[in-house]
Design a protein around this motif. Structure first.
Motif, PDB file in Angstrom:
ATOM      1  N   TYR A 510      13.461  -6.391  -1.744  1.00 18.31           N
ATOM      2  CA  TYR A 510      13.623  -5.750  -0.434  1.00 18.31           C
ATOM      3  C   TYR A 510      13.868  -4.273  -0.638  1.00 18.31           C
ATOM      4  CZ  TYR A 510      13.819 -10.562   1.010  1.00 18.31           C
ATOM      5  OH  TYR A 510      13.480 -11.869   1.216  1.00 18.31           O
ATOM      6  N   GLN A 511      13.141  -3.463   0.060  1.00 21.70           N
ATOM      7  CA  GLN A 511      13.336  -2.023  -0.042  1.00 21.70           C
ATOM      8  C   GLN A 511      13.774  -1.512   1.331  1.00 21.70           C
ATOM      9  OE1 GLN A 511       9.987   0.571  -0.892  1.00 21.70           O
ATOM     10  NE2 GLN A 511      11.342   1.930  -2.078  1.00 21.70           N
ATOM     11  N   SER A 512      14.839  -0.757   1.316  1.00 21.64           N
ATOM     12  CA  SER A 512      15.430  -0.352   2.602  1.00 21.64           C
ATOM     13  C   SER A 512      14.565   0.671   3.329  1.00 21.64           C
ATOM     14  CB  SER A 512      16.815   0.251   2.368  1.00 21.64           C
ATOM     15  OG  SER A 512      16.717   1.317   1.442  1.00 21.64           O
ATOM     16  N   ILE A 527       6.627  -8.417  -2.799  1.00 27.41           N
ATOM     17  CA  ILE A 527       6.580  -9.588  -3.693  1.00 27.41           C
ATOM     18  C   ILE A 527       6.613  -9.189  -5.166  1.00 27.41           C
ATOM     19  CG2 ILE A 527       4.076  -9.709  -3.827  1.00 27.41           C
ATOM     20  CD1 ILE A 527       4.364 -12.773  -3.559  1.00 27.41           C
ATOM     21  N   ARG A 528       7.195 -10.028  -5.978  1.00 25.90           N
ATOM     22  CA  ARG A 528       7.181  -9.881  -7.433  1.00 25.90           C
ATOM     23  C   ARG A 528       6.825 -11.228  -8.025  1.00 25.90           C
ATOM     24  NH1 ARG A 528       7.216  -5.578  -5.729  1.00 25.90           N
ATOM     25  NH2 ARG A 528       8.670  -3.854  -6.040  1.00 25.90           N
ATOM     26  N   TRP A 529       6.147 -11.145  -9.173  1.00 26.53           N
ATOM     27  CA  TRP A 529       5.782 -12.399  -9.848  1.00 26.53           C
ATOM     28  C   TRP A 529       6.611 -12.494 -11.114  1.00 26.53           C
ATOM     29  CZ3 TRP A 529       0.203 -13.204 -12.199  1.00 26.53           C
ATOM     30  CH2 TRP A 529       0.142 -14.436 -12.884  1.00 26.53           C
ATOM     31  N   MET A 645       1.063   0.036  10.785  1.00 25.09           N
ATOM     32  CA  MET A 645      -0.175   0.328  10.065  1.00 25.09           C
ATOM     33  C   MET A 645       0.185   0.961   8.736  1.00 25.09           C
ATOM     34  SD  MET A 645      -3.396   0.225  10.080  1.00 25.09           S
ATOM     35  CE  MET A 645      -4.254   0.322  11.629  1.00 25.09           C
ATOM     36  N   ASP A 646       0.042   0.135   7.676  1.00 23.86           N
ATOM     37  CA  ASP A 646       0.455   0.520   6.330  1.00 23.86           C
ATOM     38  C   ASP A 646      -0.553   1.500   5.712  1.00 23.86           C
ATOM     39  OD1 ASP A 646       1.946   0.520   4.046  1.00 23.86           O
ATOM     40  OD2 ASP A 646       1.621  -1.600   3.554  1.00 23.86           O
ATOM     41  N   ASP A 647      -0.088   2.268   4.757  1.00 18.49           N
ATOM     42  CA  ASP A 647      -0.956   3.188   4.001  1.00 18.49           C
ATOM     43  C   ASP A 647      -1.812   4.031   4.933  1.00 18.49           C
ATOM     44  OD1 ASP A 647       0.137   1.747   1.945  1.00 18.49           O
ATOM     45  OD2 ASP A 647      -1.657   0.525   1.604  1.00 18.49           O
ATOM     46  N   VAL A 705       9.281   8.231  -0.274  1.00  8.63           N
ATOM     47  CA  VAL A 705      10.115   9.436  -0.273  1.00  8.63           C
ATOM     48  C   VAL A 705      11.001   9.395  -1.520  1.00  8.63           C
ATOM     49  CG1 VAL A 705      11.839  10.771   0.987  1.00  8.63           C
ATOM     50  CG2 VAL A 705      10.101   9.450   2.230  1.00  8.63           C
ATOM     51  N   GLU A 706      10.826  10.385  -2.398  1.00 12.22           N
ATOM     52  CA  GLU A 706      11.547  10.349  -3.667  1.00 12.22           C
ATOM     53  C   GLU A 706      12.565  11.473  -3.805  1.00 12.22           C
ATOM     54  OE1 GLU A 706       8.652  10.254  -6.800  1.00 12.22           O
ATOM     55  OE2 GLU A 706       8.000   8.231  -6.304  1.00 12.22           O
ATOM     56  N   THR A 707      12.358  12.553  -3.026  1.00 10.84           N
ATOM     57  CA  THR A 707      13.249  13.712  -3.205  1.00 10.84           C
ATOM     58  C   THR A 707      13.826  14.171  -1.867  1.00 10.84           C
ATOM     59  OG1 THR A 707      11.479  15.298  -2.853  1.00 10.84           O
ATOM     60  CG2 THR A 707      11.830  14.571  -5.125  1.00 10.84           C
ATOM     61  N   GLY A 724      11.818   4.865   0.457  1.00  8.92           N
ATOM     62  CA  GLY A 724      11.458   5.449  -0.832  1.00  8.92           C
ATOM     63  C   GLY A 724      12.595   5.366  -1.830  1.00  8.92           C
ATOM     64  N   TYR A 725      12.247   5.692  -3.079  1.00 10.60           N
ATOM     65  CA  TYR A 725      13.223   5.601  -4.163  1.00 10.60           C
ATOM     66  C   TYR A 725      14.428   6.495  -3.922  1.00 10.60           C
ATOM     67  CZ  TYR A 725       9.456   3.296  -6.797  1.00 10.60           C
ATOM     68  OH  TYR A 725       8.482   2.464  -7.218  1.00 10.60           O
ATOM     69  N   TYR A 726      14.186   7.536  -3.124  1.00  8.72           N
ATOM     70  CA  TYR A 726      15.295   8.458  -2.829  1.00  8.72           C
ATOM     71  C   TYR A 726      16.469   7.680  -2.241  1.00  8.72           C
ATOM     72  CZ  TYR A 726      17.957  12.333  -0.839  1.00  8.72           C
ATOM     73  OH  TYR A 726      18.953  13.197  -0.509  1.00  8.72           O
TER      74      TYR A 726
HETATM   75  P1  C2E Z   1       2.976  -1.124   0.142  1.00  8.16           P
HETATM   76  O1  C2E Z   1       2.996  -2.169   1.206  1.00  8.16           O
HETATM   77  O2  C2E Z   1       2.510   0.193   0.517  1.00  8.16           O
HETATM   78  O3  C2E Z   1       4.443  -1.064  -0.433  1.00  8.16           O
HETATM   79  C1  C2E Z   1       5.039   0.059  -0.813  1.00  8.16           C
HETATM   80  C2  C2E Z   1       4.933   0.234  -2.264  1.00  8.16           C
HETATM   81  O4  C2E Z   1       5.425   1.485  -2.603  1.00  8.16           O
HETATM   82  C3  C2E Z   1       5.790  -0.747  -3.027  1.00  8.16           C
HETATM   83  O5  C2E Z   1       5.184  -1.045  -4.237  1.00  8.16           O
HETATM   84  C4  C2E Z   1       7.007   0.039  -3.336  1.00  8.16           C
HETATM   85  O6  C2E Z   1       7.710  -0.385  -4.466  1.00  8.16           O
HETATM   86  C5  C2E Z   1       6.420   1.390  -3.566  1.00  8.16           C
HETATM   87  N1  C2E Z   1       7.375   2.440  -3.329  1.00  8.16           N
HETATM   88  C6  C2E Z   1       8.399   2.485  -2.450  1.00  8.16           C
HETATM   89  N2  C2E Z   1       9.068   3.634  -2.520  1.00  8.16           N
HETATM   90  C7  C2E Z   1       8.446   4.361  -3.475  1.00  8.16           C
HETATM   91  C8  C2E Z   1       8.680   5.653  -4.020  1.00  8.16           C
HETATM   92  O7  C2E Z   1       9.587   6.388  -3.658  1.00  8.16           O
HETATM   93  N3  C2E Z   1       7.821   6.093  -4.973  1.00  8.16           N
HETATM   94  C9  C2E Z   1       6.805   5.294  -5.414  1.00  8.16           C
HETATM   95  N4  C2E Z   1       6.001   5.752  -6.363  1.00  8.16           N
HETATM   96  N5  C2E Z   1       6.578   4.062  -4.955  1.00  8.16           N
HETATM   97  C10 C2E Z   1       7.389   3.613  -3.979  1.00  8.16           C
HETATM   98  P2  C2E Z   1       5.057  -2.462  -4.762  1.00  8.16           P
HETATM   99  O8  C2E Z   1       6.244  -3.273  -4.413  1.00  8.16           O
HETATM  100  O9  C2E Z   1       4.654  -2.382  -6.153  1.00  8.16           O
HETATM  101  O10 C2E Z   1       3.909  -3.022  -3.884  1.00  8.16           O
HETATM  102  C11 C2E Z   1       2.646  -2.515  -3.997  1.00  8.16           C
HETATM  103  C12 C2E Z   1       1.763  -3.020  -2.942  1.00  8.16           C
HETATM  104  O11 C2E Z   1       1.551  -4.415  -3.101  1.00  8.16           O
HETATM  105  C13 C2E Z   1       2.298  -2.895  -1.561  1.00  8.16           C
HETATM  106  O12 C2E Z   1       2.111  -1.617  -1.079  1.00  8.16           O
HETATM  107  C14 C2E Z   1       1.532  -3.898  -0.825  1.00  8.16           C
HETATM  108  O13 C2E Z   1       0.288  -3.371  -0.463  1.00  8.16           O
HETATM  109  C15 C2E Z   1       1.355  -4.945  -1.853  1.00  8.16           C
HETATM  110  N6  C2E Z   1       2.313  -6.025  -1.608  1.00  8.16           N
HETATM  111  C16 C2E Z   1       3.585  -6.113  -1.961  1.00  8.16           C
HETATM  112  N7  C2E Z   1       4.134  -7.257  -1.531  1.00  8.16           N
HETATM  113  C17 C2E Z   1       3.175  -7.894  -0.870  1.00  8.16           C
HETATM  114  C18 C2E Z   1       3.118  -9.127  -0.165  1.00  8.16           C
HETATM  115  O14 C2E Z   1       4.080  -9.888  -0.055  1.00  8.16           O
HETATM  116  N8  C2E Z   1       1.961  -9.472   0.396  1.00  8.16           N
HETATM  117  C19 C2E Z   1       0.882  -8.637   0.319  1.00  8.16           C
HETATM  118  N9  C2E Z   1      -0.249  -9.051   0.897  1.00  8.16           N
HETATM  119  N10 C2E Z   1       0.886  -7.503  -0.319  1.00  8.16           N
HETATM  120  C20 C2E Z   1       2.044  -7.102  -0.912  1.00  8.16           C
END
Ligand code: C2E
Ligand code: MG
Ligand code: MG
Length: 740
Positions: A510-512, A527-529, A645-647, A705-707, A724-726
């Protein structure tokens, strides 16, 4: 005068007279006696002659097929008078039987009887009559008889006698029938040509003329060489003559030329006819035009091996040809290449403009591809928007071959990226043209000999094509061993992922998500595997694979259930009940026919308040099928669930399409935040997205958001929510809750 008459007469006379008379009488008697003797002698001579004639007649009729007869004609009846005794041999009856009244009529063949009796009357008019009929032979069989009669009249012109003959013409008749059958058979729809021993044409049938265009007169006396198309070589004819000489028969397919020059395939059968001495006297050739059959065969072959839309070889044929190419390359040591092509964003054209536009584009692409390769090369369509190009005989040296293949690939890429003119309306009167831009991602692999199997080559080219796609499309990638490693890795990962689904090796982090006051207002579930050997695997390393393999469907459902269970727990706790949870939904998961029902069921099962649930979708998901997206989103929205709307900013969604969607939030892609430099391009994009959000009445969240600089900048332009990691990395549930 009899003796008694003479005596009575003499008694009435006187003696002198009597003497005189006696003298005369003696003289007359003497004369008569001489006459009589002479007569007798003559008679004996005649009888001998008659006897000899009868002998001759008997002798002649003994071997003759004709029975002779005579009949007496009286006013009451016609009575058999005489029949030659060969009747028993020819017609199978004894003379006695045949002499019985009514015998002839009784043995007439029933079907002919009426006609024959009718025709027989004509004899009394014309005096001479010939007719033919069937007759029951004494042995029970039926024979054909030719009956010839001549009527003989007496001195008063009255019919006196009938002289005639019955001839057995059965054999003749059979020959005649056979000839008629043969003549009918000769005029079939197959062409027939008969030649003499020197192959000079002596007869042809009508079909021959129809098929070849030559009339009988034009070919009689000529040899069949006039039909020669020149397509068969000397060897062919050698073999034909060999067969004809040794087995008197040859048949096979041959190309001949019609009078109009048209060349056509025919099936030809030739038989040599031999005379009694075993010498060939004639040749009989029959043939039929195979053009239609060939065309039908061709059509069927095409169905199995060619793509009906573009007419290009299909997957089956290209695999066949690749096999042959590998063998050729093994022999020649020349390198060849396989190119795997996939049109970029073809689906969008198909979905937005309709399948017929898609089909038009594919047809154009097929033509352009063909124009880019040499004659011996193969262009195939595997299906959808995937094409394969096979180049052969490139070079013996790998580098040279690679350069040549790359050159063709560039040419193809250039050709395919030129604009396409698609007809928008098939209605002639209002035809309008759509200028469409497309491009292709191309994967390339070289081959030489059998070192790699055809299937694997295609896989390698496919893999290189994927690399090209990932490199941003409209690109060419050459397969290299590192790709193979990746391929192997991928295969292994897929096996493991299937296990992971079965063994529930996933967990949610969970990320806040934080507001401008720094307060945690929610979280995104990520999700993590938990791989038993490799440890924790991030989603980017397996979600795309799960998408491709369809494993995302059980995985996505698990995430939804798990997330909702957690959310339901939070809702029970006053400290956490305000938290919103964002859950990612992948395209394939969303496109399932029953996705709406799945969401509804999870909501019911977990008894969660849907107002706090937010589904994150991507622009690609929407663009795949906008109408479907709108419908499903509205249906889910009805439950109370929100959409983010992600990304945002990385896809191709238009303002128009965004407005149609029941969205709540835009999530600025972390790429813009990461690459952000003050006053740079990305800064402008961020500001635009923030404005857009305001215009559309949507909240905006910035991810990645990191900084503090990033945070300040975003806050300055009015961004209300951050992730974000910040603030925090994605954390396991317990740690996230600690954070709270
Ligand atoms: P997303 O939905 O855009 O999730 C945000 C990603 O950005 C997450 O990567 C998160 O860890 C990362 N992130 C958050 N804050 C920061 C930051 O400050 N800096 C950087 N560099 N990264 C940050 P994560 O967890 O590795 O997930 C990657 C992608 O995998 C997700 O992008 C999402 O598209 C997909 N994903 C994750 N969980 C699921 C899920 O349960 N189902 C589906 N379908 N896709 C998932
Ligand atoms: Mg997300
Ligand atoms: Mg994102």
């Amino acid at each position: 005068m009899t003796i008694s008459e003479f005596t009575n007469f003499s008694l009435t006379l006187g003696s002198n007279e009597l003497l005189g008379l006696l003298t005369i009488g003696v003289a007359v008697f003497g004369y008569c006696k001489i006459k009589l003797l002479r007569c007798l002698k003559q008679k004996q001579h005649v009888s001998e002659e008659l006897q000899s004639s009868l002998e001759k007649l008997r002798y002649l009729t003994a071997t003759s097929p004709s029975v002779l007869f005579s009949m007496r004609v009286t006013s009451q009846a016609i009575v058999t008078h005489w029949i030659s005794d060969n009747i028993s041999r020819v017609i199978g009856y004894t003379l006695d039987e045949a002499s019985q009244p009514g015998w002839w009529q009784a043995n007439l063949y029933a079907e002919d009887r009426e006609r024959v009796l009718h025709e027989s009357q004509a004899l009394f008019v014309g005096k001479h009559q010939i007719y033919e009929y069937r007759f029951k032979h004494g042995n029970g069989s039926v024979i054909w008889v030719r009956d010839e009669q001549q009527l003989v009249a007496d001195e008063f012109g009255q019919p006196k006698e009938i002289l005639g003959s019955w001839t057995d013409i059965t054999e003749l008749k059979l020959k005649e029938i056979n000839l008629r059958i043969a003549a009918t058979a000769f005029e079939t729809k197959d062409g027939i040509m008969i030649t003499d021993h020197a192959t000079r044409i002596i007869r042809v049938n009508r079909a021959f003329s129809q098929l070849t265009g030559y009339s009988a007169e034009e070919v009689l006396g000529k040899t069949p060489a006039i039909l020669n198309s020149g397509r068969q070589d000397e060897e062919f004819y050698k073999k034909m003559w060999h067969d004809l000489l040794h087995s008197q028969h040859w048949e096979g397919e041959i190309w001949n030329k019609r009078k109009d020059g048209n060349i056509y395939p025919e099936w030809l059968a030739i038989s040599a006819v031999q005379d009694r001495l075993g010498n060939t006297s004639h040749y009989v050739a029959t043939f039929f035009d195979m053009s239609e059959r060939k065309a039908a065969e061709e059509y069927i072959r095409n169905l199995a091996y060619y793509d009906p839309l573009t007419g290009l070889p299909n997957r089956r044929l290209i695999i066949d040809r690749l096999g042959i190419a590998l063998s050729n390359s093994y022999r020649s040591a020349y390198y060849g290449a396989i190119m795997f092509l996939d049109l970029d964003r073809f689906k969008i054209l198909n979905d937005t403009q309709g399948h017929d536009k898609g089909d038009q584009l594919l047809t154009h692409v097929a033509r352009r591809l063909q124009a880019c390769v040499r004659e011996g090369d193969t262009v195939a369509r595997l299906g959808g928007d995937e094409f394969v190009v096979m180049l052969e005989n490139l070079a013996k040296h790998q580098t040279e071959a690679a350069v040549k293949a790359q050159f063709v690939a560039e040419k193809i890429r250039d050709s395919l990226s030129a604009p396409y003119l698609l007809e928008l309306n098939s209605n002639e009167s209002e035809k309008s043209i759509l200028e469409h831009h497309s491009s292709a991602s191309i994967g390339l692999v070289l081959f030489q000999g059998h070192s790699v199997a055809s299937d694997d080559l295609l896989k390698r080219a496919d893999l290189a094509m994927y690399q090209a796609k990932h490199a941003g499309r409209d690109a060419i990638r050459v397969f290299d061993p590192a790709m193979q490693l990746a391929l192997n890795e991928r295969t292994a990962l897929e096996t493991d992922l299937r296990q992971a689904v079965l063994k529930q090796q996933f967990m949610l982090y969970y990320q806040s998500q934080v507001d401008s006051a720094g307060k945690i207002i929610g979280a995104e579930a990520l999700i993590r595997w938990q791989h038993p050997q490799r440890g924790l695997i991030p989603p980017d390393s397996f979600i795309p694979l799960a998408e491709e393999t369809g494993l995302i469907i059980p995985i996505g459902l698990w995430v939804l259930q798990q997330g909702c269970l957690v959310l339901a727990e939070w809702q029970k706790n006053p400290q956490t009940q305000h938290l919103k949870l964002a859950i990612n939904v992948s395209p394939r998961q969303f496109h399932q026919a029953d996705f709406v029902q799945q969401v509804e069921k999870v909501l019911i099962d977990t008894a969660v308040n849907p107002e706090y649930l937010k589904l994150e979708i991507t622009e690609n998901l929407i663009m795949d099928n906008l109408d479907e997206a709108i419908n499903k989103m509205y249906a889910i929205k009805k439950f109370g669930v929100g959409f983010s709307m992600d990304d945002f900013g990385t896809g191709y969604s238009s303002l128009a399409s965004l407005q149609k969607l029941p969205l709540d939030q835009l999530k600025v892609d972390r790429g813009f935040i990461r690459d952000w430099v003050e006053a740079g391009n990305d800064a402008a994009i961020i500001r635009t997205i923030l404005n857009l959000g305001r215009t559309l009445g949507l909240t905006v969240i910035a991810e990645g958001v990191e900084t503090s600089i990033q945070l300040d900048y975003l806050a300055q332009y009015g961004c209300p929510i951050f992730q974000g990691y910040y603030f925090s990395e994605p954390l396991p549930l317990a740690q996230f809750q600690d954070l709270l």
